[in-house]
Design an enzyme around this catalytic site. Structure first.
Site, short mmCIF file in Angstrom:
data_model
loop_
_atom_site.label_atom_id
_atom_site.label_comp_id
_atom_site.label_asym_id
_atom_site.label_seq_id
_atom_site.Cartn_x
_atom_site.Cartn_y
_atom_site.Cartn_z
N TYR A 138 0.82 -1.22 0.00
CA TYR A 138 0.00 0.00 0.00
C TYR A 138 0.85 1.27 0.00
CZ TYR A 138 -4.17 -2.82 1.05
OH TYR A 138 -5.19 -3.73 1.01
N LYS A 189 3.19 -15.33 2.76
CA LYS A 189 3.17 -16.06 1.49
C LYS A 189 4.63 -16.32 1.15
CE LYS A 189 0.90 -17.67 -2.11
NZ LYS A 189 0.07 -18.88 -2.03
N ASP A 221 -3.29 -17.97 1.70
CA ASP A 221 -4.43 -18.64 1.03
C ASP A 221 -5.04 -19.69 1.95
OD1 ASP A 221 -1.90 -19.75 0.73
OD2 ASP A 221 -2.28 -20.60 -1.25
N ASP A 245 -5.70 -6.65 5.72
CA ASP A 245 -6.88 -5.92 5.25
C ASP A 245 -7.96 -6.92 4.85
OD1 ASP A 245 -8.59 -4.05 4.23
OD2 ASP A 245 -7.28 -3.36 2.62
N ASP A 249 -11.41 -8.44 7.30
CA ASP A 249 -12.79 -8.31 6.81
C ASP A 249 -13.47 -9.68 6.76
OD1 ASP A 249 -12.79 -5.60 6.52
OD2 ASP A 249 -13.40 -5.60 4.43
#
Ligand code: NAD
Length: 354
Positions: A138, A189, A221, A245, A249
């Site tokens: 980001y 990851k 994942d 992020d 959620d």
């Protein structure tokens, strides 16, 4: 205790007003607080031509904590990117140096039926997701959209984490795990991304300083899958900005409504920015039907993490549990047989139960 109050856009002013009611009720019982309001997001753009007006940033820096509603609205979606409401949010987080985002996902027994997962999968769920907030893809440079050698446009973003950035977020994760069930799952990851290979190495080395914490690692994942398959296996999860992020959620939905979920963003001295996990919900703004509990619970986190006032934090959280037990429900968590409650009535009910 000086608190900057930034209602923002959409439902922000309605929900923040309820949290302010709760703080004022605590103040009338002797807790010393000073509240000062300022604009952020689209409201900042409308008032001062900037989603984070200078006066707002100064107020945030001069305060011990910031209580924020939400930012964003369709009317701002066509503004140039630096003027968009979300930039105000990214800039205030950066300006305050808050790098650790704490997002609890806690399922209240009364709301078990609001979850789309089977009650036996989610009942008793209590996860804390610790997301790094100021680095990663980001913020990494270079970024942008440019012409490549074939004359075709390409988009570029860069994932980066320095050792010190990883170390400081891992420390927060370990310390929170020590106060809970001492299980820490680091999500990365590392099989594909070197940035997160370094992340995994540093988190692993730091386990020596926290030998009582049981550390595990999980690819993002798999973590996304495990969160819906068997979420109760998790206690504290730490992860980078983009994975956090998305996963936070996802975790929020395990609990039924995003309207119930608070968040805290802390700097190295526990000064913090407190806000609900949801957005500005322009679809229901101005109707007095939004759920203010995430914002009220964010104020409780403020009392705990910045003001170290466990007693008042627990008082607020218990009042929320009581209103749910009494059947008060805003539309997002309403089920047949419960009491349909407006946003302001919900705030009043929490105050009554303090
Ligand atoms: P959203 O979280 O605002 O809304 C998603 C859905 O959840 C909507 O149907 C909304 O009505 C509902 N909802 C959200 N909060 C609720 C509450 N307290 N009570 C009842 N229902 C609630 O996400 P979105 O629709 O993707 O985004 C809307 C705007 O919010 C956009 O401009 C987006 O950029 C912004 N946004 C801001 C933040 C923030 O301020 N931290 C976070 C996410 C999105």
């Amino acid at each position: 205790m000086k608190i900057a109050v930034l209602p923002g856009d959409g439902i922000g002013p309605e929900i923040v007003a309820q949290a302010v009611k709760v703080l004022k009720a605590l103040a009338s019982d002797g807790m010393k607080i000073e509240l000062e309001q300022a604009h952020i997001g689209g409201a900042g753009y409308d008032a001062a031509g900037d989603p984070l007006p200078e006066a707002t940033m100064k107020l945030a820096q001069d305060s011990d904590a910031v209580l924020l509603g939400a930012v964003g609205g369709w009317q701002y979606d066509t503004l140039p990117r630096p003027m968009r409401p979300e930039q105000g949010l990214l800039r205030i987080r950066k300006g305050m140096g808050v790098f650790a985002n704490l997002r609890p996902a806690l399922l209240y027994p009364e709301l078990a039926s609001a979850s789309t997962l089977k009650p036996e999968v989610v009942s008793g769920l209590d996860i804390m997701i610790v997301r790094e907030l100021t680095g990663d893809i980001y913020f990494g440079q270079p970024r942008g959209i440019q012409l490549n050698e074939n004359g075709e446009r390409e988009g570029i973003n860069t994932m980066r984490y320095s050792e010190s950035e990883i170390r400081r977020i891992a420390k927060v994760g370990y310390e929170i795990a020590m106060k809970r069930n001492r299980k820490l799952c680091s999500v990365d990851k590392a099989n594909v991304l070197e940035t997160t290979e370094l992340w995994r190495e540093i988190v692993t080395v730091m386990n020596k300083d926290y030998p009582d914490v049981e550390l595990s690692h999980m690819y993002v994942d798999n973590a996304a899958m495990q969160l819906v398959r068997a979420p109760k296996q998790f206690d504290v999860m730490i992860t980078g900005n983009i994975f956090g992020d998305i996963l936070s959620d996802e975790a929020s939905m395990l609990t039924g409504s995003i309207g119930m979920l608070p968040s805290a963003s802390l700097d190295a001295c526990n000064k913090g920015l407190y806000e609900p996990s949801h957005g500005s919900a322009p679809d229901i703004a101005g109707q007095d039907i939004a759920n203010p509990l995430a914002t009220i619970l964010s104020a409780a986190m403020m009392l705990r993490y910045t003001f170290n006032n466990e007693e008042s934090a627990t008082r607020v959280e218990n009042a929320v549990k009581k209103v749910l037990a009494q059947g008060y429900r805003t539309v997002d968590i309403y089920t047949e047989g419960t009491r349909k409650t407006s946003c302001s009535e919900m705030g009043d009910a929490v105050v009554k139960n303090l």
